[in-house]
Design a protein around this motif. Sequence first.
Motif, PDB file in Angstrom:
ATOM      1  N   VAL A 281     -45.416-109.533  -4.135  1.00 57.00           N
ATOM      2  CA  VAL A 281     -44.763-108.434  -4.600  1.00 57.00           C
ATOM      3  C   VAL A 281     -45.303-107.159  -4.228  1.00 57.00           C
ATOM      4  N   SER A 282     -44.425-105.950  -4.514  1.00 61.97           N
ATOM      5  CA  SER A 282     -45.234-104.808  -3.962  1.00 61.97           C
ATOM      6  C   SER A 282     -45.860-103.828  -4.808  1.00 61.97           C
ATOM      7  N   THR A 283     -46.067-104.250  -6.343  1.00 62.36           N
ATOM      8  CA  THR A 283     -46.554-103.304  -7.128  1.00 62.36           C
ATOM      9  C   THR A 283     -47.078-104.035  -8.477  1.00 62.36           C
ATOM     10  N   ALA A 284     -48.119-103.542  -8.986  1.00 61.40           N
ATOM     11  CA  ALA A 284     -48.746-104.301 -10.154  1.00 61.40           C
ATOM     12  C   ALA A 284     -47.623-104.416 -11.360  1.00 61.40           C
TER      13      ALA A 284
ATOM     14  N   VAL B  79     -50.173-109.273  -5.260  1.00 62.23           N
ATOM     15  CA  VAL B  79     -49.744-107.891  -5.042  1.00 62.23           C
ATOM     16  C   VAL B  79     -50.142-107.364  -3.911  1.00 62.23           C
ATOM     17  N   ILE B  80     -49.163-106.961  -2.825  1.00 55.16           N
ATOM     18  CA  ILE B  80     -49.402-106.425  -1.597  1.00 55.16           C
ATOM     19  C   ILE B  80     -48.774-105.380  -1.536  1.00 55.16           C
ATOM     20  N   PRO B  81     -49.417-103.958  -1.644  1.00 52.86           N
ATOM     21  CA  PRO B  81     -48.547-102.719  -1.354  1.00 52.86           C
ATOM     22  C   PRO B  81     -47.803-102.606  -0.362  1.00 52.86           C
ATOM     23  N   ASN B  82     -46.640-101.685  -0.217  1.00 56.56           N
ATOM     24  CA  ASN B  82     -45.903-101.155   0.996  1.00 56.56           C
ATOM     25  C   ASN B  82     -47.016-100.631   1.914  1.00 56.56           C
TER      26      ASN B  82
ATOM     27  N   CYS C 218     -41.070-100.486 -11.872  1.00 58.38           N
ATOM     28  CA  CYS C 218     -41.668-101.683 -10.923  1.00 58.38           C
ATOM     29  C   CYS C 218     -41.503-101.272  -9.409  1.00 58.38           C
ATOM     30  N   LYS C 219     -40.820-100.219  -9.059  1.00 55.81           N
ATOM     31  CA  LYS C 219     -40.660 -99.849  -7.690  1.00 55.81           C
ATOM     32  C   LYS C 219     -42.185 -99.166  -7.215  1.00 55.81           C
TER      33      LYS C 219
END
Length: 417
Positions: free
Chosen positions: A132-135, A150-153, A263-264
């Motif tokens: 996913v993109s956020t914690a 968790v892998i940020p954009n 969550c965005k």
Amino acid sequence: MHRPPAPDTARRLHCVVFSAEPPDHACALLRVIQPLQRLATHLRHEWHAGTTDCAAVDAALARADLVIVQRFFACRAKRATLDRILRAGKPVLYETDDLLDALPPEHYLGAFSRDNRDILIEFVRRCDAVSVSTAPLAEAYRAYHPEVHVIPNHLDREHWFGGTLQHAPARPDGAPCVIGFFGTGTHQADLALVEPALARLADRHGPKLAFRFLGCITPALAALPNSSLAEGWHSYDGFPARLAGEHIDIGIAPLVDNPLNRCKSDLKWLEYAARGIAGVFSAVAPYASSVRDGLTGLVVENTADAWFDALDRLVQDAALRQRLAAAAHAEVRTTRTLDRGAERFLHAYRRTAAAQPAPDRADRVWDMVMRYEDRLAAQHAHLARLESELAWVDNSPPRRLLKRLRTLLGRPQSRPR
């Protein structure tokens, strides 16, 4: 179940991706294709958008070291394909950047989310890992799976910084200052937050101010003087040039504070910054944790006065706009591009590929049956003991019954009289 040999990290992993999105979609490019392309020395991949043909699915799975299933491919219409994927014995990673199991009813995909929620959750539970993109999004999905990455954009450097245009060009003397927004039609409620502030700004600055919207607008904002709506973008490949061509001076990112928006990701800040646009952002999780207020953007509470004050300040202070835009641009270019972030994707892919696969459906059903039979046997044994005790009580004299009860209760025996 037979387990194929673990992939050798010295050779390229073969990733097979199943997605409902076409390969030029923003989510497809940002979250899967561009990271895989950046990691081409470590990985090779093939993309299957909407594939359901059994032979094609089986052939692709036979080649896979890792299977990546993205977003809404995990739905009822694809259930047969999802079961084939899970039965293949290959490691499976589910990738998403939204809280897709809890979209609100007013969202254009709200009904789809409600009707497919059970399938999505079941699939996530049966995967080997989730990315996913956020914690906050990770916390939501950990309710269904313990292994969440968790892998940020991160932006692709060539895609966003490769051209000669690094910052928005300076406004010619006398040209209006442009406040802009881009987004899909799902942002009506978010834009409603800024309607009073933008109306006040239009009254105060008149023809010195213009409003430009890409892809989404409300009736109240469409009625503002010098307001225009442009069609949304069809391909994310061309979006950086499109955004630069709109000549936006101040970008806005209002967000209603709700579970979905918390969550965005902070993607709008990344995109405004990459194009050299100063931004004003709601003080909601995606931006409150990324944007440094007063340094790389302005972060405001969701009140009409707070939005008006921040925007009015930027409209009147071109030097401040330029400082914020330059600082944000430098920070994103230095810290949030794939040449720095791709290793996080690689770590998640390799870790998942090396993991033991989740049991397939048949294994899970068999385990459930065995556990149920064990519980039934335990219940039968318990009932048999109760029946024995009751029979003993029925046939025992009062003094013997009292002695037995004292023993069962762990109390000392009284002295006989």
